[in-house]
Design a protein around this motif. Structure first.
Motif, short mmCIF file in Angstrom:
data_model
loop_
_atom_site.label_atom_id
_atom_site.label_comp_id
_atom_site.label_asym_id
_atom_site.label_seq_id
_atom_site.Cartn_x
_atom_site.Cartn_y
_atom_site.Cartn_z
N ASN A 259 -3.75 14.19 -1.86
CA ASN A 259 -3.20 12.91 -1.83
C ASN A 259 -3.99 11.77 -2.25
O ASN A 259 -5.37 11.93 -1.90
N SER A 260 -3.44 10.67 -2.50
CA SER A 260 -4.11 9.36 -2.87
C SER A 260 -3.36 8.27 -2.15
O SER A 260 -2.51 8.35 -2.02
N VAL A 261 -4.30 7.45 -1.62
CA VAL A 261 -3.70 5.96 -0.99
C VAL A 261 -4.06 4.97 -1.65
O VAL A 261 -5.39 5.04 -2.11
N PHE A 262 -3.20 4.02 -2.14
CA PHE A 262 -3.74 2.96 -3.00
C PHE A 262 -2.76 1.72 -2.99
O PHE A 262 -1.90 1.85 -2.24
N ILE A 263 -3.29 0.72 -3.64
CA ILE A 263 -2.63 -0.66 -3.44
C ILE A 263 -1.85 -0.98 -5.01
O ILE A 263 -2.34 -0.69 -5.96
N ASN A 264 -0.43 -1.12 -4.88
CA ASN A 264 0.29 -1.17 -6.18
C ASN A 264 -0.01 -2.30 -6.68
O ASN A 264 -0.50 -3.41 -6.12
N VAL A 265 0.16 -2.60 -8.10
CA VAL A 265 0.42 -3.62 -8.84
C VAL A 265 1.71 -4.25 -8.81
O VAL A 265 2.50 -3.45 -9.38
N ALA B 174 -8.22 5.59 -1.31
CA ALA B 174 -8.82 6.88 -0.85
C ALA B 174 -7.99 7.89 -1.73
O ALA B 174 -7.05 7.89 -2.19
N ARG B 175 -8.98 8.87 -1.99
CA ARG B 175 -8.42 10.08 -2.94
C ARG B 175 -8.81 11.42 -2.20
O ARG B 175 -9.76 11.59 -1.55
N ILE C 298 0.96 -1.08 -0.01
CA ILE C 298 -0.07 0.01 -0.04
C ILE C 298 0.86 1.01 0.07
O ILE C 298 1.70 1.17 0.61
N ASP C 299 0.63 2.22 -0.69
CA ASP C 299 1.41 3.16 -1.08
C ASP C 299 0.73 4.62 -1.24
O ASP C 299 -0.72 4.52 -1.20
N ALA C 300 1.03 5.77 -1.07
CA ALA C 300 0.60 7.14 -1.38
C ALA C 300 1.03 7.96 -2.35
O ALA C 300 2.49 7.75 -2.31
N ASN C 301 0.35 8.96 -2.91
CA ASN C 301 0.96 9.79 -3.67
C ASN C 301 0.56 11.20 -3.65
O ASN C 301 -0.75 11.38 -3.24
N ARG C 302 1.33 12.04 -3.55
CA ARG C 302 0.91 13.64 -3.69
C ARG C 302 0.75 14.13 -4.99
O ARG C 302 1.71 13.99 -5.65
N HIS C 303 -0.18 14.72 -5.32
CA HIS C 303 -0.60 15.25 -6.56
C HIS C 303 -0.50 16.50 -6.63
O HIS C 303 0.10 17.32 -5.73
N THR C 304 0.07 17.06 -7.79
CA THR C 304 0.33 18.60 -8.05
C THR C 304 -0.74 19.57 -7.58
O THR C 304 -0.35 20.74 -7.05
N ASP C 305 -2.27 19.15 -7.37
CA ASP C 305 -2.94 20.21 -6.41
C ASP C 305 -2.90 20.21 -4.97
O ASP C 305 -3.75 20.67 -4.44
N GLY C 306 -1.79 19.39 -4.67
CA GLY C 306 -1.65 19.33 -3.03
C GLY C 306 -2.42 18.23 -2.20
O GLY C 306 -2.28 18.03 -1.11
#
Length: 198
Positions: free
Chosen positions: A97-103, A134-135, A87-95
């Motif tokens: 974040n999303s949390v997701f499961i990697n493939v 979650a996003r 499970i990982d998180a990513n910060r988008h350009t709009d500030g």
């Protein structure tokens, strides 16, 4: 004669997805429920579980052409297995974040994504296959969640033998399934029943 017919047409948001099997979907839903309870946001646990492949918005009159092109992509596609991992998180350009499961094995999905873009004569784009948990999260929410989730390894697998086309009005609402596109080369899928002679 009305020359502004295009501006008066309702535009739909079309989404192509790969759906995990029931067991994987249930396990993902359990993690989403945990995330929702930690964030005190029940609404986020109810969205469909899938890997998003492609999204586009256009008037409904182009839908049949879109379907015909997708049928051709599916006909040439062989089935494959998908493995999930951490499970990982990513910060988008709009500030946000999303949390997701990697493939864990993204290559087959990246190649499928590339085939879809080629069918529509679109330039290759960066694509990281994942299952959204979650996003639209603030930094504080991610900082609270990730210590709880980052240690979990979500090791699951499922066979991919089709993708689905969903649509909703571009103004919003729930996606509805338009149809599924079963791969033409399903008999060569790893783990397929068709691999074994009778």
């Amino acid at each position: 004669m009305n020359t502004n017919y295009e501006t008066s047409e309702e535009v739909f948001d079309y989404l192509l997805v790969v759906n995990p099997d029931t067991l994987v979907s249930q396990d993902v839903s359990r993690i989403r429920q945990f995330v929702a309870s930690e964030l005190n946001d029940v609404a986020m646990s109810g969205s469909p579980v899938h890997v998003a492949l492609f999204r586009s918005a256009f008037p409904e009159r182009f839908q049949e052409d879109f379907i015909t092109m997708l049928e051709e992509v599916a006909r040439k596609q062989a089935g494959f297995a998908i493995y999930t991992s951490k499970i990982d998180a990513n910060r988008h350009t709009d500030g946000q974040n999303s949390v997701f499961i990697n493939v864990a094995n993204p290559k087959p999905l990246i190649e499928l994504h590339r085939s879809i873009l080629q069918a529509f004569e679109l330039k290759p784009q960066a694509f990281k296959p994942h299952i959204m948990l979650a996003r639209g999260l603030e930094d504080a929410a991610v900082n609270m969640l990730m210590p709880l989730l980052a240690q979990q390894i979500f090791v699951r697998s499922f066979n991919c033998h089709c993708f689905s086309l969903l649509k909703r009005p571009a103004t919003g609402g729930k996606y509805e399934r338009v149809r599924d596109f079963v791969f033409g080369d399903i008999e060569h899928m790893v783990g397929s029943l068709f691999n074994h002679a009778a």
